[in-house]
Design a protein around this motif. Structure first.
Motif, PDB file in Angstrom:
ATOM      1  N   GLY A   1      83.358 -20.372  -6.250  1.00 25.03           N
ATOM      2  CA  GLY A   1      84.090 -20.136  -5.017  1.00 25.03           C
ATOM      3  C   GLY A   1      84.753 -18.785  -4.872  1.00 25.03           C
ATOM      4  N   TYR A   2      84.233 -17.760  -5.533  1.00 24.07           N
ATOM      5  CA  TYR A   2      84.817 -16.419  -5.450  1.00 24.07           C
ATOM      6  C   TYR A   2      84.079 -15.565  -4.415  1.00 24.07           C
ATOM      7  N   ASP A   3      84.813 -14.634  -3.820  1.00 23.54           N
ATOM      8  CA  ASP A   3      84.243 -13.741  -2.807  1.00 23.54           C
ATOM      9  C   ASP A   3      83.857 -12.378  -3.350  1.00 23.54           C
ATOM     10  N   ASP A   4      84.289 -12.044  -4.576  1.00 22.97           N
ATOM     11  CA  ASP A   4      84.011 -10.740  -5.170  1.00 22.97           C
ATOM     12  C   ASP A   4      83.344 -10.912  -6.530  1.00 22.97           C
ATOM     13  N   CYS A   5      82.575  -9.908  -6.920  1.00 19.74           N
ATOM     14  CA  CYS A   5      82.007  -9.861  -8.262  1.00 19.74           C
ATOM     15  C   CYS A   5      82.156  -8.436  -8.783  1.00 19.74           C
ATOM     16  N   TYR A   6      82.578  -8.294 -10.033  1.00 25.65           N
ATOM     17  CA  TYR A   6      82.828  -6.995 -10.656  1.00 25.65           C
ATOM     18  C   TYR A   6      81.859  -6.789 -11.814  1.00 25.65           C
ATOM     19  N   LEU A   7      81.712  -5.536 -12.219  1.00 29.39           N
ATOM     20  CA  LEU A   7      80.944  -5.216 -13.419  1.00 29.39           C
ATOM     21  C   LEU A   7      81.386  -3.862 -13.958  1.00 29.39           C
ATOM     22  N   TYR A   8      81.096  -3.634 -15.239  1.00 31.66           N
ATOM     23  CA  TYR A   8      81.296  -2.330 -15.868  1.00 31.66           C
ATOM     24  C   TYR A   8      79.931  -1.778 -16.264  1.00 31.66           C
ATOM     25  N   VAL A   9      79.730  -0.484 -16.082  1.00 31.14           N
ATOM     26  CA  VAL A   9      78.471   0.143 -16.475  1.00 31.14           C
ATOM     27  C   VAL A   9      78.767   1.567 -16.937  1.00 31.14           C
ATOM     28  N   GLU A  10      78.035   2.018 -17.955  1.00 29.06           N
ATOM     29  CA  GLU A  10      78.222   3.397 -18.413  1.00 29.06           C
ATOM     30  C   GLU A  10      77.744   4.373 -17.340  1.00 29.06           C
ATOM     31  N   GLU A  11      78.536   5.399 -17.095  1.00 29.36           N
ATOM     32  CA  GLU A  11      78.205   6.372 -16.061  1.00 29.36           C
ATOM     33  C   GLU A  11      76.887   7.079 -16.358  1.00 29.36           C
ATOM     34  N   ARG A  12      76.563   7.268 -17.635  1.00 26.67           N
ATOM     35  CA  ARG A  12      75.331   7.976 -17.995  1.00 26.67           C
ATOM     36  C   ARG A  12      74.088   7.091 -17.875  1.00 26.67           C
ATOM     37  N   ASN A  13      74.296   5.809 -17.627  1.00 31.04           N
ATOM     38  CA  ASN A  13      73.165   4.905 -17.429  1.00 31.04           C
ATOM     39  C   ASN A  13      72.754   4.964 -15.956  1.00 31.04           C
ATOM     40  N   ARG A  14      72.034   6.027 -15.594  1.00 28.25           N
ATOM     41  CA  ARG A  14      71.710   6.295 -14.192  1.00 28.25           C
ATOM     42  C   ARG A  14      70.865   5.187 -13.577  1.00 28.25           C
ATOM     43  N   ALA A  15      69.930   4.629 -14.342  1.00 26.23           N
ATOM     44  CA  ALA A  15      69.059   3.595 -13.796  1.00 26.23           C
ATOM     45  C   ALA A  15      69.853   2.356 -13.398  1.00 26.23           C
ATOM     46  N   ALA A  16      70.792   1.952 -14.267  1.00 29.48           N
ATOM     47  CA  ALA A  16      71.613   0.784 -13.954  1.00 29.48           C
ATOM     48  C   ALA A  16      72.522   1.051 -12.761  1.00 29.48           C
ATOM     49  N   LEU A  17      73.132   2.231 -12.727  1.00 29.65           N
ATOM     50  CA  LEU A  17      73.987   2.590 -11.596  1.00 29.65           C
ATOM     51  C   LEU A  17      73.210   2.525 -10.281  1.00 29.65           C
ATOM     52  N   LYS A  18      72.018   3.067 -10.284  1.00 34.05           N
ATOM     53  CA  LYS A  18      71.194   3.082  -9.077  1.00 34.05           C
ATOM     54  C   LYS A  18      70.852   1.661  -8.630  1.00 34.05           C
ATOM     55  N   LEU A  19      70.533   0.810  -9.593  1.00 35.16           N
ATOM     56  CA  LEU A  19      70.209  -0.576  -9.266  1.00 35.16           C
ATOM     57  C   LEU A  19      71.403  -1.281  -8.634  1.00 35.16           C
ATOM     58  N   TYR A  20      72.574  -1.166  -9.276  1.00 34.53           N
ATOM     59  CA  TYR A  20      73.751  -1.867  -8.765  1.00 34.53           C
ATOM     60  C   TYR A  20      74.166  -1.349  -7.386  1.00 34.53           C
ATOM     61  N   GLU A  21      74.053  -0.049  -7.180  1.00 32.90           N
ATOM     62  CA  GLU A  21      74.391   0.497  -5.866  1.00 32.90           C
ATOM     63  C   GLU A  21      73.417  -0.017  -4.812  1.00 32.90           C
TER      64      GLU A  21
END
Length: 254
Positions: free
Chosen positions: A185-205
């Motif tokens: 029943g939550y409206d938000d979801c959070y995560l942590y990712v390393e800034e240098r992990n460009r592929a993961a950042l791109k996916l999450y964005e």
């Protein structure tokens, strides 16, 4: 030269967002209920393995042990930031033990609360090809700050190197978000990712996550080619997605 009447132009601008969502999102109907399913990429549409199944580990020790061994290969081997592409037996034992301890503390036992490790498998032998964790945790409003918010935190997302770029990551994220939204029943979801992990950042964005803050003094383990595990400096990005904004979730500025 032929020109469209103004009335048809207005109709097109009205219908285009709806057509776009219906043709790019296999689960577009979920938007009616306020949940934003990730837009599946070309790999997910054309190359996703047949018979793909997502399921919870349910805190079972055998499943967590299997997931720990899988995670060593899928995440720690060749870790972003210069990690060794091959691990020796000592590194594997150390990382496997550390990973199992983390999984057991997060996702096993009667005291685990709202926490699940999602597993992604394919037939015929239930081969494990991906995992993702979701748990309700205290999220700092600022890096190393004392003020926090209780919300679902997604972590430990990993996909087998053999099955990357085939939509497995999107599938894992969608299942973790479904649990957070519909089971808890939550409206938000959070995560942590390393800034240098460009592929993961791109996916999450792409999937609608927005950057909140960056911890510039974070630390992580990095397997070295000489057989050691060293503590390395890194930057951790905290990201958040609003799960209740429907089709406008990806356009929301924060």
């Amino acid at each position: 030269m032929f020109r469209l009447p103004i009335s048809l132009k207005c109709l097109w601008f009205f219908l285009f967002p709806i057509i776009y969502v219906m043709t790019t999102d296999n689960n577009w109907c979920c938007h009616v209920h306020g949940f934003t399913s990730p837009t599946l990429g070309l790999g997910a549409v054309l190359f996703q393995p047949k018979g793909l199944v997502t399921k919870s580990a349910r805190g079972e020790i055998s499943s967590l042990l299997e997931a720990s061994d899988f995670f060593v290969d899928a995440f720690w081997v060749g870790k972003v930031g210069g990690g060794a592409k091959e691990l020796n037996d000592r590194q594997r034992r150390q990382l496997g033990s550390l990973q199992f301890s983390e999984f057991r503390s997060r996702y096993a036992g009667i005291g685990r609360g709202q926490a699940e490790l999602v597993l992604c498998t394919i037939p015929p032998n239930d081969e494990l090809i991906g995992c993702a964790g979701i748990e309700v945790s205290s999220i700092p409003i600022q890096p190393k700050g004392t003020q926090t918010v209780r919300a679902p935190l997604m972590s430990n997302v990993a996909v087998s190197t053999k099955y990357r770029r085939r939509g497995i990551g999107e599938t894992l994220v969608a299942e973790a978000e479904r649990i957070a939204r519909y089971e808890w029943g939550y409206d938000d979801c959070y995560l942590y990712v390393e800034e240098r992990n460009r592929a993961a950042l791109k996916l999450y964005e792409k999937l609608g996550y927005k950057r909140l803050w960056v911890d510039r003094d974070a630390k992580t383990l990095l397997p070295q080619r000489n057989g050691k595990l060293v503590e390395d400096s890194t930057r951790i990005v905290c990201m958040r997605k609003r799960l209740n904004l429907g089709i406008f979730g990806r356009l929301w500025p924060f």
